[in-house]
Design a protein around this motif. Sequence first.
Motif, mmCIF file in Angstrom:
data_model
loop_
_atom_site.group_PDB
_atom_site.id
_atom_site.type_symbol
_atom_site.label_atom_id
_atom_site.label_comp_id
_atom_site.label_asym_id
_atom_site.label_seq_id
_atom_site.Cartn_x
_atom_site.Cartn_y
_atom_site.Cartn_z
ATOM 1 N N CYS A 50 1.049 -1.126 0.006
ATOM 2 C CA CYS A 50 0.015 0.078 -0.301
ATOM 3 C C CYS A 50 0.954 1.310 0.204
ATOM 4 O O CYS A 50 2.188 1.270 0.538
ATOM 5 C CB CYS A 50 -0.746 -0.089 1.077
ATOM 6 S SG CYS A 50 -0.134 0.371 2.750
ATOM 7 N N GLU B 241 -1.855 6.014 1.517
ATOM 8 C CA GLU B 241 -2.945 5.172 2.112
ATOM 9 C C GLU B 241 -2.525 4.704 3.539
ATOM 10 O O GLU B 241 -3.429 4.633 4.654
ATOM 11 C CB GLU B 241 -3.093 4.026 1.406
ATOM 12 C CG GLU B 241 -3.730 4.327 -0.087
ATOM 13 C CD GLU B 241 -3.212 3.313 -1.173
ATOM 14 O OE1 GLU B 241 -3.823 3.303 -2.237
ATOM 15 O OE2 GLU B 241 -2.585 2.248 -0.658
ATOM 16 N N LYS C 202 -7.588 2.545 0.102
ATOM 17 C CA LYS C 202 -7.206 2.160 -0.976
ATOM 18 C C LYS C 202 -8.233 1.928 -1.958
ATOM 19 O O LYS C 202 -8.254 2.348 -3.126
ATOM 20 C CB LYS C 202 -6.425 0.805 -0.628
ATOM 21 C CG LYS C 202 -5.829 0.374 -2.094
ATOM 22 C CD LYS C 202 -5.061 -1.141 -1.759
ATOM 23 C CE LYS C 202 -4.325 -1.751 -3.138
ATOM 24 N NZ LYS C 202 -3.556 -0.748 -3.639
#
Length: 459
Positions: free
Chosen positions: A260, A264, A336
């Motif tokens: 990620c 995020e 996300k």
Amino acid sequence: MAPTPTSLVFKVRRCKPELVAPAKPTPHEFKQLSDIDDQEGLRFQIPLIQFYKYDPLMKGRDPVRVIREALAKTLVFYYPFAGRLREGTGRKLVVECTGEGIIFIEADADVTLEQFGDSLQPPFPCWEELLFDVPGSGGILNCPLLLIQVTRLKCDGFIFALRLNHTVSDAPGVVQFMMAVGEMARGATAPSLLPVWQRHLLQARDPPHVTCTHREYDEMVADTIVSIPVIDNMAHRAIFFGPTEVSTLRRFMPDHLKQCSTFELLTACIWRCRTIALHTKPHEVVRVLCIVNARDKFNPPLPSGYYGNVFAFSVALTTAGKLCENPLGYAVELVKKAKDNVTEEYMRSVSDLMVIKGRPHFYGVGSYVVSSVARARFGEVDYGWGKSIYGGPAKGEVGAIPGVSGFQIPGKNSKGENGIMVPISLPVQAMERFVKQLDCLLKDQQVTDKKSKFIVSSL
């Protein structure tokens, strides 16, 4: 996580504000904003600031004069900035390109760059003195679209501060303009990247039709209302996330979230800690609105040089109980997914929604709005004195209600480590709880709060 220093006091002597007009005649015409530009949530002014060191190679050159002349030359190409906003049928905003100019303020301050400290971060002490609010200039309609103040410092460095009417440009757009000013200040006769207006490219379709779900523009519903915290006694901190802190948070992500983005990860972390700190009730709906740059979503691409707003307020939504009882990965996954929802069709759908619903404001109750300027390149603008030692937001937040919005800003800590600075504003007691929650997250510990109605999960 020390509080942001605000004890520095200094005096600023300002000359009378003046209008800087384009250096050559420009067309008198009317230019519509796009329907992405033209939404209620962008009808505000956003302040930006840059700090520059003295450069011996520029000895004898006055940054005020250099930048003033460069602005006049740049406005020949960016002449809509020298105009004024008008409002037409259906609240549609149009720039009348009048050539009147932008507000420019020359100033001197009895302070050095060193006195601002090793780690420059918003909110800056006395920043209102570094970007003076000229009476009557701060409206959205019939007012200058840009206000710029250049302040010389005792150390021969200087500060460049700018206030932008957000309806006209977003961060990449205004950086494009500032880069052009820098090029002209360094001797160019034209910007290397010519500006492109073409706001029709993001106008609503005919007929408009909403094809995506836009929870960011939900109407106020009684059972989703979260009370806004008392704002009379606010605390301000700038939280630094360096490689160690980011690695610690990432280490606890499940395998499918290991990659990620830092945005995020930090957005989820702040959202969760903030929700706990505000003693939000478990059943209340909370949301984080991620400002997503959509320039790379279009096929064919938008023209190089387009300097309008090209972003979405994409929303991640859940209840406070689910957000805080689940591991941090739950929040990361929501953030996300919200970012991934932004496509070209999503942007077209937003434009259509603006026309159909009368240009609504994004939903603010129970929301936290997050924007990253890590890739905006504010710090790379060079007016001849090299790159700035800080370039970015002048305040840690924007909008009328403190604590509702925030930035992620690239910066360095007092040790010289690169990382992300996240300014936070919360009521004093909530700030204490926020810091406690964040410390425990970073140590993988569980916190018990007697006033919370849910069990706070560890990482």
